[in-house]
Motif scaffolding. Structure first.
Motif, mmCIF file in Angstrom:
data_model
loop_
_atom_site.group_PDB
_atom_site.id
_atom_site.type_symbol
_atom_site.label_atom_id
_atom_site.label_comp_id
_atom_site.label_asym_id
_atom_site.label_seq_id
_atom_site.Cartn_x
_atom_site.Cartn_y
_atom_site.Cartn_z
ATOM 1 N N ARG A 288 5.834 -5.859 41.793
ATOM 2 C CA ARG A 288 5.869 -6.304 40.400
ATOM 3 C C ARG A 288 6.050 -7.813 40.322
ATOM 4 N N ARG A 289 5.547 -8.372 39.239
ATOM 5 C CA ARG A 289 5.828 -9.763 38.902
ATOM 6 C C ARG A 289 6.171 -9.827 37.417
ATOM 7 N N ASP A 290 7.342 -10.398 37.130
ATOM 8 C CA ASP A 290 7.816 -10.450 35.740
ATOM 9 C C ASP A 290 7.833 -9.062 35.110
ATOM 10 N N GLY A 291 8.161 -8.060 35.914
ATOM 11 C CA GLY A 291 8.255 -6.694 35.422
ATOM 12 C C GLY A 291 6.945 -5.933 35.363
ATOM 13 N N GLU A 292 5.824 -6.638 35.483
ATOM 14 C CA GLU A 292 4.517 -5.996 35.416
ATOM 15 C C GLU A 292 4.052 -5.565 36.807
ATOM 16 N N ILE A 293 3.430 -4.393 36.888
ATOM 17 C CA ILE A 293 2.942 -3.909 38.181
ATOM 18 C C ILE A 293 1.749 -4.745 38.622
ATOM 19 N N ALA A 294 1.857 -5.323 39.817
ATOM 20 C CA ALA A 294 0.796 -6.163 40.375
ATOM 21 C C ALA A 294 0.000 -5.447 41.446
ATOM 22 N N ALA A 295 0.622 -4.512 42.157
ATOM 23 C CA ALA A 295 -0.049 -3.781 43.231
ATOM 24 C C ALA A 295 0.661 -2.452 43.440
ATOM 25 N N VAL A 296 -0.089 -1.467 43.890
ATOM 26 C CA VAL A 296 0.455 -0.144 44.203
ATOM 27 C C VAL A 296 -0.029 0.251 45.590
ATOM 28 N N GLY A 297 0.908 0.676 46.425
ATOM 29 C CA GLY A 297 0.582 1.184 47.750
ATOM 30 C C GLY A 297 0.996 2.641 47.862
ATOM 31 N N PHE A 298 0.247 3.388 48.642
ATOM 32 C CA PHE A 298 0.491 4.817 48.824
ATOM 33 C C PHE A 298 0.451 5.118 50.314
ATOM 34 N N LEU A 299 1.557 5.611 50.849
ATOM 35 C CA LEU A 299 1.634 5.965 52.268
ATOM 36 C C LEU A 299 1.018 7.345 52.464
ATOM 37 N N ASP A 300 -0.223 7.361 52.895
ATOM 38 C CA ASP A 300 -0.948 8.599 53.146
ATOM 39 C C ASP A 300 -0.690 9.014 54.592
ATOM 40 N N GLY A 301 0.588 9.252 54.882
ATOM 41 C CA GLY A 301 1.054 9.440 56.253
ATOM 42 C C GLY A 301 1.984 8.295 56.596
ATOM 43 N N PRO A 302 2.803 8.438 57.629
ATOM 44 C CA PRO A 302 3.818 7.418 57.930
ATOM 45 C C PRO A 302 3.261 6.083 58.377
ATOM 46 N N ASP A 303 2.026 6.052 58.884
ATOM 47 C CA ASP A 303 1.492 4.804 59.427
ATOM 48 C C ASP A 303 0.162 4.403 58.791
ATOM 49 N N VAL A 304 -0.139 4.939 57.592
ATOM 50 C CA VAL A 304 -1.365 4.590 56.871
ATOM 51 C C VAL A 304 -1.005 4.255 55.429
ATOM 52 N N LEU A 305 -1.272 3.025 55.034
ATOM 53 C CA LEU A 305 -1.015 2.594 53.663
ATOM 54 C C LEU A 305 -2.335 2.370 52.949
ATOM 55 N N ARG A 306 -2.486 3.007 51.804
ATOM 56 C CA ARG A 306 -3.657 2.792 50.942
ATOM 57 C C ARG A 306 -3.183 1.965 49.758
ATOM 58 N N LEU A 307 -3.858 0.861 49.494
ATOM 59 C CA LEU A 307 -3.300 -0.116 48.569
ATOM 60 C C LEU A 307 -4.370 -0.704 47.665
ATOM 61 N N MET B 99 7.384 -16.787 39.114
ATOM 62 C CA MET B 99 8.328 -15.818 39.680
ATOM 63 C C MET B 99 7.684 -15.096 40.848
ATOM 64 N N ASP B 100 8.475 -14.823 41.872
ATOM 65 C CA ASP B 100 7.968 -14.157 43.062
ATOM 66 C C ASP B 100 7.694 -12.685 42.763
ATOM 67 N N PHE B 101 6.932 -12.071 43.662
ATOM 68 C CA PHE B 101 6.642 -10.652 43.548
ATOM 69 C C PHE B 101 7.806 -9.857 44.138
ATOM 70 N N GLU B 102 8.137 -8.744 43.499
ATOM 71 C CA GLU B 102 9.225 -7.889 43.949
ATOM 72 C C GLU B 102 8.666 -6.545 44.397
ATOM 73 N N LEU B 103 9.169 -6.060 45.514
ATOM 74 C CA LEU B 103 8.727 -4.800 46.099
ATOM 75 C C LEU B 103 9.799 -3.745 45.897
ATOM 76 N N ASN B 104 9.370 -2.534 45.520
ATOM 77 C CA ASN B 104 10.336 -1.445 45.476
ATOM 78 C C ASN B 104 9.646 -0.107 45.671
ATOM 79 N N THR B 105 10.451 0.889 46.050
ATOM 80 C CA THR B 105 10.031 2.286 46.068
ATOM 81 C C THR B 105 10.454 2.881 44.734
ATOM 82 N N PRO B 106 9.545 3.439 43.967
ATOM 83 C CA PRO B 106 9.897 3.872 42.617
ATOM 84 C C PRO B 106 10.809 5.090 42.598
ATOM 85 N N ARG B 107 11.603 5.184 41.547
ATOM 86 C CA ARG B 107 12.310 6.420 41.249
ATOM 87 C C ARG B 107 11.289 7.450 40.767
#
Length: 288
Positions: A56-75, A1-9
């Motif tokens: 996520r993959r198969d519902g499990e969290i595979a990676a987490v990214g955090f936007l520490d500012g609009p143009d900086v992603l910490r992952l 199954m492919d990885f799915e990206l979302n912004t969490p609630r």
């Protein structure tokens, strides 16, 4: 199954904190820590949720990214997926497509753990290396020496003093009692402590916030600062030693911190407090 990206609630943020907590290890390179989200929580749960991206993959969290500012992603990724090429390709594609809502078009930066497959994927699509950072770690298996400061753990009654110290230590800071209260309401703060250090005259001279990821895992200092009127007297070293002692009491296996390599004074302060430098980490940068 492919990885799915979302912004969490907002009610899903606890899942991201729990994943980051479980991924911390002394054997892993420095990576995004639950304390990074915990410190950002001062801006409120809605803004924190809007700053987080979850793969996520198969519902499990595979990676987490955090936007520490609009143009900086910490992952960071789950440890068993650090070298996973399929995940790296998916994240790289998401970072390079502004319509996917991770990073905007134009100049951006990404913080990626050393050794991750994502470094190669980003290099292939034109991302270069950028600012160098020095991670430092202090092992907490041995007893921690006395810091020389009287240490108070901040509660609501000390929040105003804690906020004032932050504003003095960091020019331009807008940290306030209200922000401390918002931060303290987040799930990551259940394993955190804000510290104030007092000198022999009873003056509040330094502060630090420490974040545990649970027993047997590395903790984090974020942030640490010295009052502008009390610099140059060893209080930075002392509050770092005190922070290490508190994390040891919380069961942390080690304490981590990361600072730009260009801030040689900060690196020297941490080293004087018993922190050993680890291999430098370089941000990834897309020029356009």
């Amino acid at each position: 199954m492919d990885f799915e990206l979302n912004t969490p609630r907002t009610d899903e943020l606890g899942d991201a904190v729990a994943a980051l907590r479980s991924w911390q290890s002394d054997d892993a390179p420095l990576q995004l820590h639950p304390g990074d989200l915990g410190w950002y929580w001062q801006l409120g749960v809605e803004k924190t949720a809007a700053s987080v991206r979850i793969w996520r993959r198969d519902g499990e969290i595979a990676a987490v990214g955090f936007l520490d500012g609009p143009d900086v992603l910490r992952l960071t990724t789950a440890p068993d997926l650090l070298h996973d090429e399929a995940l790296a390709r998916r994240i790289a594609a998401d970072l390079d497509d502004p319509e996917r809502g991770v990073l905007p078009a134009g100049k951006v930066n990404a913080e990626v753990p050393n050794g991750a497959a994502l470094h190669e994927q980003l290099a292939e699509t034109g991302w270069d290396t950028d600012e160098a950072w020095t991670p430092l770690r202090r092992d907490l298996t041995a007893p921690v020496e006395d810091s020389g400061l009287r240490i108070a753990v901040v509660g609501p009654e000390q929040a105003e003093l804690r906020a004032a110290l932050q504003r003095s230590a960091f020019e331009g800071s807008t940290f306030s009692v209200e922000r401390w209260q918002a931060m303290a309401s987040g799930p990551a703060y259940a394993d955190a402590r804000c510290l104030i250090g007092f000198d022999e005259n009873g003056d509040a001279v330094a502060t630090a916030t420490v974040w545990s990821a649970g027993p047997g895992r590395p903790g984090l200092i974020e942030p640490m600062g010295v009052h502008a009127d009390h610099r140059g007297r060893g209080h930075g070293k002392a509050i770092c030693v005190a922070a290490a002692a508190v994390l040891q009491e919380l069961g942390s296996s080690s304490v981590m911190v990361c600072t730009p390599s260009s801030l040689t004074g900060a690196v020297a302060t941490y080293r004087s407090a018993g922190f050993a430098p680890l291999p430098e980490r370089f941000d990834r940068h897309r020029a356009a």
